[in-house]
Design an enzyme around this catalytic site. Structure first.
Site, PDB file in Angstrom:
ATOM      1  N   ASP A 221       4.330  35.088  -4.258  1.00 40.84           N
ATOM      2  CA  ASP A 221       4.142  33.672  -4.557  1.00 40.84           C
ATOM      3  C   ASP A 221       4.656  33.205  -5.922  1.00 40.84           C
ATOM      4  OD1 ASP A 221       2.749  34.366  -2.292  1.00 40.84           O
ATOM      5  OD2 ASP A 221       0.908  33.340  -2.828  1.00 40.84           O
TER       6      ASP A 221
ATOM      7  N   GLU B 258      -7.142  43.430  -3.862  1.00 44.97           N
ATOM      8  CA  GLU B 258      -5.920  42.716  -3.483  1.00 44.97           C
ATOM      9  C   GLU B 258      -4.702  43.315  -4.196  1.00 44.97           C
ATOM     10  OE1 GLU B 258      -6.019  38.552  -4.406  1.00 44.97           O
ATOM     11  OE2 GLU B 258      -4.355  38.097  -3.049  1.00 44.97           O
TER      12      GLU B 258
HETATM   13  C1  GLC Z   1      -0.856  35.833  -1.120  1.00 46.45           C
HETATM   14  C2  GLC Z   1       0.232  36.878  -1.262  1.00 46.45           C
HETATM   15  C3  GLC Z   1       0.917  37.053   0.070  1.00 46.45           C
HETATM   16  C4  GLC Z   1      -0.096  37.427   1.127  1.00 46.45           C
HETATM   17  C5  GLC Z   1      -1.275  36.462   1.160  1.00 46.45           C
HETATM   18  C6  GLC Z   1      -2.419  36.977   2.012  1.00 46.45           C
HETATM   19  O1  GLC Z   1      -0.353  34.592  -0.788  1.00 46.45           O
HETATM   20  O2  GLC Z   1       1.134  36.540  -2.263  1.00 46.45           O
HETATM   21  O3  GLC Z   1       1.912  38.028  -0.031  1.00 46.45           O
HETATM   22  O4  GLC Z   1       0.490  37.526   2.373  1.00 46.45           O
HETATM   23  O5  GLC Z   1      -1.775  36.259  -0.127  1.00 46.45           O
HETATM   24  O6  GLC Z   1      -2.874  38.236   1.580  1.00 46.45           O
END
Ligand code: GLC
Length: 414
Positions: free
Chosen positions: A158, A381
């Site tokens: 992101d 995460e």
């Molecule tokens: C965030 C991450 C993305 C992922 C999502 C759900 O947006 O950057 O890569 O798929 O979270 O975990």
């Protein structure tokens, strides 16, 4: 944690995030089905519940649009805890969804699940759907063969520095009021900034106003950046689909043509100034000038080049728990802010797999440090690359899947 306890925690985490036919990345922060998260979940399930692994991929592909696109989020059930929800995206696919895709790891997951539990009846339709997705990438998201993204979220990374130039050129005037939900779940210092978010939301509204017109986006959309990460992952996915074709009685000739083009596109993402693969803003031609973890997917994609091993050795010396999302020597490095520094275990998995296949010892080393990281810090995460401290959300699906399918893929799972 000893390895057996970690395995038990991984299975428990995946079961807790299982909503029956799909998994959520984690309850609260990410309460829907995310595309590449689900691909890793399928590989994790393949180790202890192969039928469930097939279901994970099938549910993902149920969301495929008529033009072949597979959305990055499927909003199967309404949940107020996430913004922007389906009403903001305003999409008309078969399942309420976002209007952008994510890196196609699911193509590789299909081959992995097949390897664990071949099932012709389930694999065949998935292969066909994924071949249509590959054709969609070729038609709507490549320029000179390199895959470009139309929103930072489409890359899955992101707030990576890859997008800074293109994001700075956007004036998010008129974005209006909105309430972020992510910072209600996780400390704001670990999340993208408000300036980023204004542009994320502005870009969604802009594409929606244009009716999610994929062909129009190619020429007009204000954010088009060639992404080494998605390019290498598509190369890899194509290779896996092509390899699987004969066993499923499928003709992969069309995919071979796409694979040649994407390989040429990957080569064009080499930035001679930093001697590394790099993102490139298609509107200006400018490279981002950043050594990110996406570049190290070159082995996984099958496009390695001399000089990448030296970059890898350098960043791993500074980051003992695996590949940081940004080079620690970069002034923009921020150890706990999402894609501007932290280690993401699933990136270690893809990079490590590619290195091992290329016969490089760094692949096993990466697997070992990922094992140590998850056993010490649990299923977060992402992690601080300097000390391995867990960061962002907790009880996440993908580190659990990484533990089961790669970091410690040993022993029977009850
Ligand atoms: C965030 C991450 C993305 C992922 C999502 C759900 O947006 O950057 O890569 O798929 O979270 O975990």
């Amino acid at each position: 944690m000893d390895p057996d306890a970690c395995t038990a925690m991984a299975v428990e985490t995946m079961r807790r995030n299982d909503r029956g036919a799909y998994t959520v990345p984690t309850a609260g922060l990410y309460p829907y089905q995310w595309n590449w998260d689900s691909a890793f979940a399928a590989m994790g399930f393949a180790r202890f519940d192969p039928a469930r692994a097939w279901t994970e991929l099938e549910t993902l592909m149920v969301g495929q649009w008529a033009d072949g696109m597979v959305p990055h989020i499927l909003f199967h059930e309404a949940d107020d805890g996430y913004f922007p929800g389906p009403e903001v995206w305003g999409c008309a696919g078969p399942v309420p969804s976002s209007g952008i895709t994510q890196p196609p790891v699911a193509m590789t997951a299909l081959r992995a699940v097949w390897g664990a539990a071949p099932d012709l009846g389930r694999a065949g339709p998935l292969w066909d759907a994924m071949a249509r997705w590959a054709a969609w990438f070729a038609r709507h998201r490549t320029e000179g063969g390199a895959v470009f993204v139309t929103h930072p979220w489409e890359s899955g990374r992101d707030n990576a520095p890859d997008w800074d130039g293109a994001m700075a050129a956007i004036d998010p005037a008129g974005v209006g009021d909105y309430v972020r939900r992510d910072t209600g779940h996780v400390d704001a210092s670990m999340r993208p900034t408000k300036a980023d978010y204004d542009r994320y939301v502005w870009l969604v509204r802009r594409a929606r106003d244009e009716g999610w017109d994929a062909e129009g986006m190619r020429g007009r959309h204000p954010f088009r950046v060639a992404d080494p990460g998605t390019t290498f992952i598509l190369m890899r996915g194509l290779r896996d689909l092509i390899a699987l074709g004969p066993a499923l009685g499928r003709d992969a000739a069309a995919l071979e043509g796409i694979a040649d083009d994407v390989a040429a596109g990957a080569a064009a993402l080499w930035n001679p100034e930093i001697g590394c693969f790099d993102a490139r803003d298609l509107r200006t031609g400018a490279f981002a000038g950043a050594v990110t973890s996406a570049a190290f997917l070159c082995w996984y994609g099958g496009a390695a080049r001399g000089g990448m091993d030296a970059h890898l050795a350098r960043v791993l010396d500074a980051a003992p728990y695996g590949v940081p999302s940004l080079d620690p020597a970069d002034a923009r490095f921020d150890a706990r802010r999402y894609w501007r520094g932290p280690v993401w275990p699933f990136m270690n998995q893809m990079i490590g797999t590619g290195l091992t296949e290329a016969g490089l010892p760094a692949g096993e080393r990466l697997r070992g440090v990922t094992r140590d990281l998850l056993a010490a810090s649990g299923m977060a995460e992402y992690y601080d690359p300097r000390d391995g401290a867990p960061a962002g959300g907790r009880s996440f699906t993908w580190p659990a899947a990484v533990w089961l399918s790669w970091a410690h893929a040993e022993g029977a799972i009850p």
